[in-house]
Design a protein around this motif. Sequence first.
Motif, PDB file in Angstrom:
ATOM      1  N   ASP A 162       3.352  19.252-125.313  1.00 54.78           N
ATOM      2  CA  ASP A 162       3.846  18.461-126.597  1.00 54.78           C
ATOM      3  C   ASP A 162       4.254  17.187-125.854  1.00 54.78           C
ATOM      4  O   ASP A 162       4.065  16.129-126.414  1.00 54.78           O
ATOM      5  CB  ASP A 162       4.858  19.072-127.257  1.00 54.78           C
ATOM      6  N   THR A 163       4.842  17.176-124.637  1.00 53.96           N
ATOM      7  CA  THR A 163       5.475  15.855-123.921  1.00 53.96           C
ATOM      8  C   THR A 163       4.030  15.133-123.491  1.00 53.96           C
ATOM      9  O   THR A 163       4.038  13.802-123.683  1.00 53.96           O
ATOM     10  CB  THR A 163       6.135  16.349-122.700  1.00 53.96           C
ATOM     11  N   PHE A 164       3.191  15.843-123.024  1.00 56.39           N
ATOM     12  CA  PHE A 164       1.904  15.099-122.536  1.00 56.39           C
ATOM     13  C   PHE A 164       1.206  14.264-123.807  1.00 56.39           C
ATOM     14  O   PHE A 164       1.214  13.172-123.538  1.00 56.39           O
ATOM     15  CB  PHE A 164       0.850  16.140-122.116  1.00 56.39           C
ATOM     16  N   LEU A 165       1.166  14.906-124.759  1.00 57.75           N
ATOM     17  CA  LEU A 165       0.766  14.384-126.014  1.00 57.75           C
ATOM     18  C   LEU A 165       1.303  13.156-126.526  1.00 57.75           C
ATOM     19  O   LEU A 165       0.579  11.924-126.634  1.00 57.75           O
ATOM     20  CB  LEU A 165       0.221  15.289-127.104  1.00 57.75           C
ATOM     21  N   GLY A 166       2.589  13.318-126.595  1.00 58.56           N
ATOM     22  CA  GLY A 166       3.592  12.333-127.218  1.00 58.56           C
ATOM     23  C   GLY A 166       3.446  10.994-126.246  1.00 58.56           C
ATOM     24  O   GLY A 166       3.358  10.134-126.649  1.00 58.56           O
ATOM     25  N   ALA A 167       3.863  11.355-124.909  1.00 56.16           N
ATOM     26  CA  ALA A 167       3.798  10.375-123.813  1.00 56.16           C
ATOM     27  C   ALA A 167       2.363   9.663-123.820  1.00 56.16           C
ATOM     28  O   ALA A 167       2.321   8.541-123.808  1.00 56.16           O
ATOM     29  CB  ALA A 167       3.914  11.159-122.498  1.00 56.16           C
ATOM     30  N   LEU A 168       1.467  10.413-123.857  1.00 52.67           N
ATOM     31  CA  LEU A 168      -0.004   9.823-123.987  1.00 52.67           C
ATOM     32  C   LEU A 168      -0.083   8.783-125.176  1.00 52.67           C
ATOM     33  O   LEU A 168      -0.622   7.531-124.873  1.00 52.67           O
ATOM     34  CB  LEU A 168      -1.135  10.945-124.260  1.00 52.67           C
TER      35      LEU A 168
END
Length: 306
Positions: free
Chosen positions: A254-260
Motif C-alpha cells: 500500500d505504501t508503494f502504490l500511494g507513494a507511486l
Amino acid sequence: MANKVVVLGSLNMDSILRIPRLPLGGETMEMTDKSSAPGGKGANQAVAAARAGAQTSFIGKVGADDAAEVLRDALKSDNISVEHVTTDEQRGSGQAFILLQESGQNSILVYAGSNQSLSKADVDAAKDVIKDADFLISQFETPIETTTYAFEYAQSVGVTTILNPAPAIPTIPADLLKVTDLIAPNETESATITGIEVTDAASMLLNAAKFAQMGCKELIITVGARGAFYANQNGSGFVDAFKVKAVDTTAAGDTFLGALSSQLKPDFSNMREAITFANHASSITVQRLGAQPSIPTLDEIKAEYK
C-alpha cells in the motif's frame, strides 16, 4: 505542483497480533503482544499518497460505531479530505486481524463490514472531486461494480485510473479492465489473474503480454524484497528494491502504490523514477510496526533517499 489523488476504497480497524509463528491445526499459542491501529488497503494507500506529498481525498464507508471516528480522524490527521467518507447505519466498520510472525511475515483475516456497502451513489456524490484529480485509485476490498462505475466516470473526464487488484480474484470483469489505465498487482495476485506464475524475467513478460491482451497496457508487478517490474507500450524493466531488514511487511504494498501516485506523471513518462521513489518508501515501512503508523513522510523519504 502536487499530484491530486483520489482513493476509493476500504477503511479497517486493524488488530495486530504478534506471534512466534503460525499455529498448527488444533494448537493453542500465546501471543507475544497485541495492538490496534487504523488500516484498510484504501486508507493505507491514501495515507501513503498524502504523506509523500499528494493532495489526497478519500471515498469510503464506515459503520455507526466507535471505530468510525478513529478511522476518519486518522485520515484527517494526514490532511486527507473525508468529505466523502459516509456512514452505514446497518453494518459495522471494517476490521482486520493481522497475525504477525517473528520473521516479519504476516497473515491477515478481514471483516469487510461497511466497506461492502460503498455504492454508485457514493461515487455520484464525489464526482466533482474525481473530476479535479490526476489519479483515481481503487482496490478489491470494496464492491467491484462501484469501482468500475467510478473508473468509467474518471476516464470520461480524463482522469488516470490505477487498479490494485488485491485481494486477488481469478477473473476481473472485462468492463473494469477496459477502464483501467495502470494495473498494479504483486506477484501472487498477478499469477492468480493471468494463470502464469511469476518466477523470472521471462514469466514477468508473459504476464505483461497477458494483461495487454486483457486491455491493461500499463503494468507494475511488485515482487516483495526484490523490487518491481514494469511494462508498457514503450518497453519494460525491473527496479531493484532497497535492501533492509524487514520487521513487519504490513502495508508495504500500500505504501508503494500511494507513494507511486504522489510522483507518477499521468502520462507515465517517469515510471522508472516513480517506482524507485515508491520502492524506497516501502523499504522504510517494512522496518516499522503496524500499517499506517509505519508509512513514511516525504521528509523521511527524502532524508534517506540515495
